[in-house]
Design an enzyme around this catalytic site. Structure first.
Site, PDB file in Angstrom:
ATOM      1  N   CYS A 103     -18.125  -6.190   3.066  1.00 20.00           N
ATOM      2  CA  CYS A 103     -19.065  -6.214   4.186  1.00 20.00           C
ATOM      3  C   CYS A 103     -18.332  -6.078   5.514  1.00 20.00           C
ATOM      4  O   CYS A 103     -18.789  -5.392   6.415  1.00 20.00           O
ATOM      5  CB  CYS A 103     -19.843  -7.521   4.162  1.00 20.00           C
ATOM      6  N   THR A 146       0.849  -1.194   0.000  1.00 19.26           N
ATOM      7  CA  THR A 146       0.000   0.000   0.000  1.00 19.26           C
ATOM      8  C   THR A 146       0.884   1.244   0.000  1.00 19.26           C
ATOM      9  O   THR A 146       0.642   2.202  -0.741  1.00 19.26           O
ATOM     10  CB  THR A 146      -0.933  -0.006   1.238  1.00 19.26           C
ATOM     11  N   GLN A 178      -0.058  -9.559  -6.668  1.00 20.14           N
ATOM     12  CA  GLN A 178      -0.682 -10.888  -6.797  1.00 20.14           C
ATOM     13  C   GLN A 178      -0.009 -11.736  -7.869  1.00 20.14           C
ATOM     14  O   GLN A 178      -0.202 -12.943  -7.910  1.00 20.14           O
ATOM     15  CB  GLN A 178      -2.176 -10.740  -7.116  1.00 20.14           C
ATOM     16  N   HIS A 210       3.821 -10.344   2.338  1.00 16.13           N
ATOM     17  CA  HIS A 210       2.939 -11.385   2.899  1.00 16.13           C
ATOM     18  C   HIS A 210       2.090 -12.120   1.870  1.00 16.13           C
ATOM     19  O   HIS A 210       1.338 -13.026   2.229  1.00 16.13           O
ATOM     20  CB  HIS A 210       2.072 -10.805   4.025  1.00 16.13           C
ATOM     21  N   SER A 259       4.608  -7.154  -2.423  1.00 13.56           N
ATOM     22  CA  SER A 259       4.279  -7.243  -0.994  1.00 13.56           C
ATOM     23  C   SER A 259       4.830  -8.538  -0.409  1.00 13.56           C
ATOM     24  O   SER A 259       4.721  -9.591  -1.037  1.00 13.56           O
ATOM     25  CB  SER A 259       2.759  -7.213  -0.823  1.00 13.56           C
TER      26      SER A 259
HETATM   27  N1  PLP Z   1      -2.117  -4.453  -4.221  1.00 13.29           N
HETATM   28  C1  PLP Z   1      -2.786  -5.602  -4.397  1.00 13.29           C
HETATM   29  C2  PLP Z   1      -3.110  -6.060  -5.776  1.00 13.29           C
HETATM   30  C3  PLP Z   1      -3.169  -6.364  -3.290  1.00 13.29           C
HETATM   31  O1  PLP Z   1      -3.839  -7.492  -3.464  1.00 13.29           O
HETATM   32  C4  PLP Z   1      -2.846  -5.893  -1.995  1.00 13.29           C
HETATM   33  C5  PLP Z   1      -3.293  -6.623  -0.808  1.00 13.29           C
HETATM   34  O2  PLP Z   1      -4.346  -7.242  -0.788  1.00 13.29           O
HETATM   35  C6  PLP Z   1      -2.131  -4.691  -1.869  1.00 13.29           C
HETATM   36  C7  PLP Z   1      -1.788  -4.005  -3.013  1.00 13.29           C
HETATM   37  C8  PLP Z   1      -1.740  -4.149  -0.538  1.00 13.29           C
HETATM   38  O3  PLP Z   1      -0.705  -4.916   0.010  1.00 13.29           O
HETATM   39  P1  PLP Z   1      -0.207  -4.686   1.509  1.00 13.29           P
HETATM   40  O4  PLP Z   1      -1.074  -5.561   2.353  1.00 13.29           O
HETATM   41  O5  PLP Z   1       1.228  -5.127   1.516  1.00 13.29           O
HETATM   42  O6  PLP Z   1      -0.357  -3.254   1.827  1.00 13.29           O
END
Ligand code: PLP
Length: 396
Positions: free
Chosen positions: A337, A72, A189, A211, A209
């Site tokens: 939700c 993010t 992803q 995790h 990312s």
């Molecule tokens: N971008 C995508 C496509 C994601 O799926 C996610 C998390 O679900 C993020 C960004 C955000 O990742 P982070 O949890 O490391 O902030």
């Protein structure tokens, strides 16, 4: 109770090797990477090792890799930082192109800049399979376009976008123009399954990312091509060459490096992807064949090997999620939700499936720890759950 985790796009279970790689930096080698003594230098070495591993994975230079606090943060930095740098060069209202199905980490900073009057934005529609058309990118380019941000693979429906083709087109276009357009992709992803070589993709900025790749939470990467000017959006330190200041999460970064090492081998990545794809196809076919009133959301072909997103006519996605959870199966829904909003997923709405179908959708995302027996179990219990919920559903 048997617990089956089918929410790997939300987060993944940390790999044992990753945990081991992190441990020393949470224990005896706990130094601040900016300190000049032994403790600091041990931490600093860990950052360098991880940076090198990420650079290998992306096919880029070591100094083009920046560690951040999450994807993010990376997405926000890419967008806000590029726009701020553009404004510094005297372009007062630059134009940004993105798609309607981006993650909020991309959409929200763009909407924020639009609201403050700092950018003009175009949100490209996708086709009914969830794919951006290259011609639409071409058509959306304006005199003042400075940035295109299109995700590599979607987090809800797993659709893979033609990033390398868009990158090629932008490169050719940039060679003919004084005004360069930068290209950012959110590859969060995609990283487990697709080639993330930045030159092959033709991107200037790329987000990852920790995790989502069996690494730790709270750690992200921003790749930034050499020469691309970016302004920081957080101030207060010199770390990450001033682009992403703040004391580095050394254990998280070491873990990220190890997680990348595990997915670095292209052949192995394809092989693991094939294994997961077989399970995915079994789940998709089993649902569509054995349960009436079901539809697959997104493309069947241009789809991540781990994503199954289906709608079940006449049933709320949340009810299915809760019923599966009671049986030990973890999935997720498209609508937000849990966050208190009943808005249908913006991604499913962008496909044009309608509010009802969007509300009746469930996302199963597989990972490297899932087995065929788990998929068989889900296929065994799901028809009964749907039948029972349809009987009591107010949506009928
Ligand atoms: N971008 C995508 C496509 C994601 O799926 C996610 C998390 O679900 C993020 C960004 C955000 O990742 P982070 O949890 O490391 O902030």
């Amino acid at each position: 109770m048997r617990r089956i985790y089918l929410d790997n796009s939300a987060t993944t279970k940390i790999d044992k090797k990753v945990l081991e790689a992190m441990e020393p930096y949470l224990k005896e080698e706990f130094g601040n990477a900016s300190s000049l003594h032994w403790f600091g230098q041990e931490a600093h070495n860990a950052l360098s090792k991880a940076r090198g591993r990420v650079a290998d994975f992306l096919g880029c230079n070591f100094l083009e890799v920046y560690f951040t606090g999450s994807a993010t943060v990376s997405d926000n930095l890419a967008i806000l930082g590029i726009i701020k740098a553009t404004q510094k060069r005297g372009i007062t209202k630059p134009h940004v192109i993105t798609s309607t199905i981006e993650h909020p980490a991309v959409l929200e900073p763009i909407k924020y800049l639009e609201k403050t009057g700092e950018v003009e934005a175009t949100y490209l529609a996708v086709d009914k399979e969830g794919v951006v058309k290259i011609e639409d990118v071409e058509r959306a380019i304006k005199e003042n376009t400075v940035l295109v941000s299109i995700m590599y693979a979607n987090n809800e429906i797993g659709t893979i976008q033609p990033i390398a083709q868009i990158g090629d087109w932008l490169k050719a276009r940039n060679q003919k123009s004084e005004k360069k357009i930068l290209f950012h992709t959110d590859a969060v992803q995609a990283a487990n399954y697709l080639d993330c070589n930045v030159d092959k993709l033709g991107v200037d900025l790329l987000t990852l990312s920790g995790h989502k790749i069996y690494g730790p939470k709270g750690i992200g990467i921003l790749y930034k091509r050499k020469g691309v000017e970016i302004e920081p959006v957080v101030f207060g330190g010199h770390q990450e060459r001033g682009v992403a200041p703040g004391t580095e999460n050394v254990a998280g970064i070491a873990g990220f490096g190890e997680a990348i090492e595990e997915i670095k081998n292209q052949e192995l990545r394809i092989k693991n992807g094939e294994k997961i794809k077989k399970l995915r196809d079994k789940l998709i076919d089993g649902i569509l064949k054995n349960i009436s009133g079901t539809d697959l959301n997104g493309s069947r072909e241009k789809r991540l090997p781990n994503n199954v997103n289906t709608s079940f006519k006449g049933v709320e996605g949340e009810s299915i999620l809760m019923a599966l959870d009671q049986k030990g199966v973890a999935v997720s829904t498209g609508s937000a939700c849990a966050s208190g909003s009943l808005d249908p997923s913006h991604v499913l709405m962008a496909l044009g499936v309608g509010v009802e179908r969007a509300h009746s959708s469930i996302r199963f995302t597989l990972g490297k720890y899932n087995t065929e027996s788990e998929i068989n179990y889900v296929l065994k219990i799901l028809p009964g759950i749907i039948e029972r919920l349809r009987k009591i559903s107010p949506l009928k």
